[in-house]
Design a protein around this motif. Sequence first.
Motif, short mmCIF file in Angstrom:
data_model
loop_
_atom_site.label_atom_id
_atom_site.label_comp_id
_atom_site.label_asym_id
_atom_site.label_seq_id
_atom_site.Cartn_x
_atom_site.Cartn_y
_atom_site.Cartn_z
N VAL A 289 29.62 79.67 39.57
CA VAL A 289 30.51 79.73 40.74
C VAL A 289 29.79 80.40 41.92
O VAL A 289 29.85 79.91 43.06
CB VAL A 289 31.80 80.49 40.38
CG1 VAL A 289 32.69 80.65 41.62
CG2 VAL A 289 32.55 79.76 39.27
N GLN B 141 33.32 74.28 38.08
CA GLN B 141 32.92 73.40 39.17
C GLN B 141 33.94 73.41 40.31
O GLN B 141 33.59 73.32 41.49
CB GLN B 141 32.76 71.96 38.67
CG GLN B 141 31.80 71.81 37.49
CD GLN B 141 32.55 71.83 36.17
OE1 GLN B 141 33.28 72.78 35.87
NE2 GLN B 141 32.37 70.76 35.38
N ARG B 142 35.23 73.53 39.95
CA ARG B 142 36.26 73.55 40.99
C ARG B 142 36.24 74.88 41.74
O ARG B 142 36.42 74.91 42.97
CB ARG B 142 37.63 73.30 40.37
CG ARG B 142 37.73 71.94 39.67
CD ARG B 142 39.15 71.63 39.26
NE ARG B 142 39.20 70.54 38.29
CZ ARG B 142 40.32 70.04 37.79
NH1 ARG B 142 41.50 70.53 38.16
NH2 ARG B 142 40.27 69.06 36.90
N TRP B 143 36.01 75.98 41.01
CA TRP B 143 35.88 77.27 41.70
C TRP B 143 34.69 77.22 42.67
O TRP B 143 34.75 77.76 43.78
CB TRP B 143 35.69 78.40 40.70
CG TRP B 143 36.93 78.87 40.03
CD1 TRP B 143 37.20 78.87 38.68
CD2 TRP B 143 38.08 79.45 40.65
NE1 TRP B 143 38.45 79.39 38.44
CE2 TRP B 143 39.01 79.76 39.63
CE3 TRP B 143 38.42 79.72 41.97
CZ2 TRP B 143 40.25 80.34 39.89
CZ3 TRP B 143 39.66 80.30 42.24
CH2 TRP B 143 40.56 80.60 41.21
N THR C 188 44.11 71.56 42.07
CA THR C 188 42.91 71.07 42.73
C THR C 188 42.34 72.14 43.65
O THR C 188 43.05 73.08 44.05
CB THR C 188 43.22 69.82 43.56
OG1 THR C 188 44.07 70.20 44.66
CG2 THR C 188 43.91 68.75 42.71
N PRO C 189 41.06 72.02 44.04
CA PRO C 189 40.53 72.94 45.05
C PRO C 189 41.35 72.95 46.34
O PRO C 189 41.50 74.00 46.97
CB PRO C 189 39.11 72.42 45.28
CG PRO C 189 38.73 71.82 43.96
CD PRO C 189 40.00 71.17 43.47
N SER C 190 41.91 71.81 46.69
CA SER C 190 42.75 71.77 47.90
C SER C 190 43.99 72.65 47.74
O SER C 190 44.45 73.26 48.70
CB SER C 190 43.17 70.33 48.20
OG SER C 190 42.05 69.55 48.53
N VAL D 101 44.15 75.43 46.10
CA VAL D 101 43.73 76.81 46.29
C VAL D 101 43.45 77.07 47.77
O VAL D 101 43.92 78.06 48.34
CB VAL D 101 42.48 77.11 45.43
CG1 VAL D 101 41.98 78.53 45.70
CG2 VAL D 101 42.79 76.92 43.96
N LEU D 102 42.71 76.18 48.40
CA LEU D 102 42.34 76.40 49.79
C LEU D 102 43.54 76.37 50.73
O LEU D 102 43.53 77.02 51.78
CB LEU D 102 41.30 75.36 50.21
CG LEU D 102 39.94 75.51 49.52
CD1 LEU D 102 39.11 74.26 49.69
CD2 LEU D 102 39.21 76.75 50.06
N TRP E 234 40.26 77.74 34.64
CA TRP E 234 40.08 76.58 35.51
C TRP E 234 38.60 76.25 35.56
O TRP E 234 37.75 77.16 35.52
CB TRP E 234 40.61 76.95 36.89
CG TRP E 234 40.98 75.83 37.80
CD1 TRP E 234 41.76 74.76 37.53
CD2 TRP E 234 40.62 75.74 39.20
NE1 TRP E 234 41.91 73.98 38.65
CE2 TRP E 234 41.22 74.56 39.69
CE3 TRP E 234 39.86 76.53 40.06
CZ2 TRP E 234 41.08 74.16 41.01
CZ3 TRP E 234 39.72 76.14 41.38
CH2 TRP E 234 40.32 74.96 41.85
N GLN F 22 33.58 74.67 44.28
CA GLN F 22 33.99 73.93 45.47
C GLN F 22 34.79 74.82 46.42
O GLN F 22 34.64 74.73 47.65
CB GLN F 22 34.83 72.72 45.07
CG GLN F 22 34.06 71.62 44.35
CD GLN F 22 34.97 70.47 43.95
OE1 GLN F 22 35.72 69.93 44.76
NE2 GLN F 22 34.91 70.10 42.67
N VAL F 23 35.63 75.68 45.86
CA VAL F 23 36.42 76.60 46.68
C VAL F 23 35.49 77.58 47.40
O VAL F 23 35.63 77.83 48.60
CB VAL F 23 37.45 77.36 45.81
CG1 VAL F 23 38.10 78.49 46.60
CG2 VAL F 23 38.51 76.39 45.29
#
Length: 312
Positions: free
Chosen positions: A208, A177-179, A302-304, A306-307, A174, A181-182
């Motif tokens: 990250v 950049q998305r990690w 998406t990061p959402s 995961v969160l 993945w 954000q998490v």
Amino acid sequence: MTTTLALRALGLGDALTGVPALRGLRRARPADRLVLAGPPETGELLVAEGVVDAVLPVRGLAPLAPDALVHAAAEHPGVLGGDAVGLAVNLHGRGPQSTAALAALAPRELVAFDLPGRPAWADDVHEVERWCSLVRGLGGACGAADLVLRDVPLAGRTGPVVVHPGAASAARRWPAQRWAQVVSALRARGRAVVVTGAGAEAPVCAQVAAAGAQDLCGRLPLAELLELVTSSPLLLSGDTGAAHVATATRTPSVLLFGPTSPARWGPAVDADRHRVVWHAREGDPPGDPHADAPDPVLLRATPSDVLAGTVG
């Protein structure tokens, strides 16, 4: 003493999903010395956890040569010693190379898929069940519950959230950049976060970790990774070895899958502790787990997503 030799010369996730079958072999042949033919790093971890008695060092990420195990036994004479291999079991693949490599040791009994009197290989089955089905034919009861190596109460876990952004192939990675954000969102909630990975993943881990996490990439032997995840209240990862560490330690996790289905490699126990993010759609073409770019199914996460699986 007679030796039972099990071949599973693959990575960390493969080793951990093979634990139930190894425990089944122990039950089937309790008087035997159980030796794992596999990478020393994962093998020694399983020795320390009491799953096997010894390791015959061998790596099988490429097809095994017919004499690979013969050479390994000669290079490490103390592992098999003068004991006869009473039973050799192929927990590595369907063959023929891996089965031939075991046969070259001239065991009294050889067990592998597609041999006469043994089960036929099936593609659509969970990895844990695949190997247990082979071992049960020897009288060794085993199942998904045997995946657990550590069982620490969740209330006693005071460690940080573990984020493991890497994977062996680009198809399962993945975007960093998305990690990041998490990690940033978790830090905003006051959560302590560490990033783990193999040494070769240092650039990704650094990107990250720059969002506010401690970077432990390349610094943890497998035994220390196991301890870290055991102490953690949560692990976030893709479809890679760290995900199976979470299963083995009953650590809650959020796991991103693509291109391989979680029906094949996802957590097989503790469904209430593991959240799988898998956005496959009807009509999707089969994904290539060895592709050199992230799989389209994985990129739908998406990061959402995961969160949403985190607490606090």
